[in-house]
Each structure stands twice: as C-alpha cells, then as structure tokens.
Design a protein around this motif. Structure first.
Motif, PDB file in Angstrom:
ATOM      1  N   ARG A 116      -1.270  -2.773  35.598  1.00 41.33           N
ATOM      2  CA  ARG A 116      -1.153  -4.160  36.746  1.00 41.33           C
ATOM      3  C   ARG A 116      -1.278  -4.491  37.848  1.00 41.33           C
ATOM      4  O   ARG A 116      -1.533  -5.110  38.433  1.00 41.33           O
ATOM      5  CB  ARG A 116       0.565  -3.725  36.846  1.00 41.33           C
ATOM      6  N   PHE A 117      -2.015  -3.219  38.263  1.00 41.79           N
ATOM      7  CA  PHE A 117      -2.802  -3.871  39.702  1.00 41.79           C
ATOM      8  C   PHE A 117      -4.806  -3.792  38.877  1.00 41.79           C
ATOM      9  O   PHE A 117      -5.957  -3.555  37.887  1.00 41.79           O
ATOM     10  CB  PHE A 117      -3.229  -2.551  40.353  1.00 41.79           C
ATOM     11  N   LEU A 118      -5.337  -3.733  39.965  1.00 42.25           N
ATOM     12  CA  LEU A 118      -7.276  -3.862  39.889  1.00 42.25           C
ATOM     13  C   LEU A 118      -7.400  -3.275  41.096  1.00 42.25           C
ATOM     14  O   LEU A 118      -6.156  -3.502  42.559  1.00 42.25           O
ATOM     15  CB  LEU A 118      -7.364  -5.890  39.656  1.00 42.25           C
ATOM     16  N   ALA A 119      -8.424  -2.298  41.499  1.00 44.49           N
ATOM     17  CA  ALA A 119      -9.288  -2.097  42.805  1.00 44.49           C
ATOM     18  C   ALA A 119      -9.769  -2.562  43.231  1.00 44.49           C
ATOM     19  O   ALA A 119     -10.421  -2.731  41.935  1.00 44.49           O
ATOM     20  CB  ALA A 119      -9.062  -0.115  42.498  1.00 44.49           C
ATOM     21  N   ALA A 155     -15.594   3.313  41.455  1.00 44.27           N
ATOM     22  CA  ALA A 155     -14.363   3.499  42.676  1.00 44.27           C
ATOM     23  C   ALA A 155     -13.642   3.482  40.782  1.00 44.27           C
ATOM     24  O   ALA A 155     -14.280   3.824  39.895  1.00 44.27           O
ATOM     25  CB  ALA A 155     -13.596   2.024  42.776  1.00 44.27           C
ATOM     26  N   ALA A 156     -12.104   4.457  40.614  1.00 42.15           N
ATOM     27  CA  ALA A 156     -11.246   4.836  39.582  1.00 42.15           C
ATOM     28  C   ALA A 156     -10.218   5.119  39.964  1.00 42.15           C
ATOM     29  O   ALA A 156     -10.008   6.350  40.540  1.00 42.15           O
ATOM     30  CB  ALA A 156     -12.243   6.342  38.873  1.00 42.15           C
ATOM     31  N   LEU A 164      -5.784   6.773  43.420  1.00 45.61           N
ATOM     32  CA  LEU A 164      -7.851   6.160  43.486  1.00 45.61           C
ATOM     33  C   LEU A 164      -8.656   7.145  44.259  1.00 45.61           C
ATOM     34  O   LEU A 164      -7.840   7.294  45.036  1.00 45.61           O
ATOM     35  CB  LEU A 164      -7.165   4.307  44.211  1.00 45.61           C
ATOM     36  N   ALA A 165      -9.906   7.334  43.794  1.00 41.08           N
ATOM     37  CA  ALA A 165     -10.716   7.196  44.076  1.00 41.08           C
ATOM     38  C   ALA A 165     -11.418   6.783  44.712  1.00 41.08           C
ATOM     39  O   ALA A 165     -12.210   4.985  43.541  1.00 41.08           O
ATOM     40  CB  ALA A 165     -11.521   8.728  43.173  1.00 41.08           C
ATOM     41  N   LYS A 174     -13.203   8.977  49.232  1.00 36.07           N
ATOM     42  CA  LYS A 174     -11.901   8.902  49.675  1.00 36.07           C
ATOM     43  C   LYS A 174     -11.023   9.471  48.483  1.00 36.07           C
ATOM     44  O   LYS A 174     -11.488   8.569  47.389  1.00 36.07           O
ATOM     45  CB  LYS A 174     -12.403   7.958  50.605  1.00 36.07           C
ATOM     46  N   VAL A 175      -9.649   9.263  48.141  1.00 36.39           N
ATOM     47  CA  VAL A 175      -8.883   9.918  47.620  1.00 36.39           C
ATOM     48  C   VAL A 175      -7.970   9.060  48.350  1.00 36.39           C
ATOM     49  O   VAL A 175      -7.712   9.795  49.192  1.00 36.39           O
ATOM     50  CB  VAL A 175      -8.723  10.539  46.745  1.00 36.39           C
ATOM     51  N   TRP A 176      -7.201   7.548  47.764  1.00 35.47           N
ATOM     52  CA  TRP A 176      -6.136   7.745  48.050  1.00 35.47           C
ATOM     53  C   TRP A 176      -4.702   7.513  47.417  1.00 35.47           C
ATOM     54  O   TRP A 176      -4.856   7.800  46.376  1.00 35.47           O
ATOM     55  CB  TRP A 176      -5.910   6.015  47.801  1.00 35.47           C
TER      56      TRP A 176
END
Length: 176
Positions: A116-119, A155-156, A164-165, A174-176
């Motif tokens: 559904r999403f793209l980082a 990113a992953a 999300l990292a 960073k981990v979100w």
C-alpha cells in the motif's frame, strides 16, 4: 543467475552494452528486473523484466540516469518502483509496461509488505534527508519524517510493515 546452493552459474542474461547497475527479484522469485546504464555517457536507463526461465517479458525505458534502486510490490509483483541517480522515482505497471507516475526529488523507494505504501527518501532545502511514507496508488505523501543529517542510502520495512529503518551517510540508522 547463480544456484545459491551449489554456486554454479545456471543462466546468463545479456541485457545490452551498458553496465548492470541494479537488479532485484520479485517476492515470489518468478520475476527479475535488471537496470542498465546505456550508451557512452551512461545517462539513460533501461529496465528489463525477465521471467524465471530467462525470457524477456518487457523492456521499460524512462529514466535519464543510472538506476540505483528497484523494488517490486511484494503482494503481487505487478508494480515496480525504480529510482535513478537523478533523484526521481518512477512507478511502473509490470504487465503492461505503462509508466504510472514519477516522484521528483526522491532517491529510494521501498514498498511496504502489504504494497500500500512506498517509503521514499530525499532532501530538504536545509540539506537534511527526509523520509516520506507515500500512498502507492495515488502518489500522495501520507507522512514526512526529517530523518538524517546526510543522504539516506538504504531503507527497509520489517516483516509486518509496522517499523521502517533507514540508514544514512551520516553514520546513523534510525527505526521509525
């Protein structure tokens, strides 16, 4: 293509005269996308989508810079996000070869596990790197995070998409 168990080369795919600068498998392993830097100046990109038996299914040509990143939609492999070193992301329909949309000023594109999403990662006017969570259908940014003091290089998402990292040239993750 290599057999990961034996180390033997099973197939050789020849895409053209340029360097292969990006390669990715679909989640189900049925498709392979390869991106090349074409021509003497290396300024154009061709993405080829292959099936697992080495047959070329589709050739996509859009970006004007070397492909730096590609990622299939994990749920159905029908969409492919590609990012050139010109900081533009392109979203493709793999079956038809249609170019669905471009996202300017973004260098990295990773689908969430549900597709559904793209980082995406890009830069702020102040020189910081920011991450956006973008709706993969509409292309609209749903969430913006100013993330690092320098370029985001990776990113992953975790397996369920809850985290999300991001990793940066500034030496931080960073981990979100």
């Amino acid at each position: 293509l290599w057999d990961a168990q034996t180390g033997d080369a099973e197939h050789r795919i020849h895409q053209g005269t340029g360097a292969v600068t990006s390669i990715t498998f679909s989640t189900d392993g049925e498709l392979l996308a390869s991106g090349t830097s074409d021509g003497d100046d290396g300024e154009s990109q061709t993405i080829c989508v292959w099936d697992a038996t080495r047959a070329l299914l589709r050739s996509l040509h859009r970006e004007e810079a070397q492909p730096g990143w590609m990622h299939f939609s994990p749920t159905d492999s029908r969409r492919l996000a590609s990012a050139g070193l010109d900081d533009d992301i392109h979203l493709w329909d793999v079956e038809s070869g249609a170019h669905l949309r471009s996202m300017r000023g973004r260098r990295i594109a990773v689908f969430s596990p549900n597709g559904r999403f793209l980082a995406t990662a890009g830069f702020t006017p102040q020189g910081f790197s920011d991450m956006h969570l973008v709706d993969a259908e509409s292309g609209e940014s749903r969430l913006r995070m100013v993330s690092h003091a320098d370029k985001v290089l990776s990113a992953a998402f975790d397996e369920d998409g809850g985290k999300l990292a991001s990793g940066s040239r500034d030496g931080t993750c960073k981990v979100w």
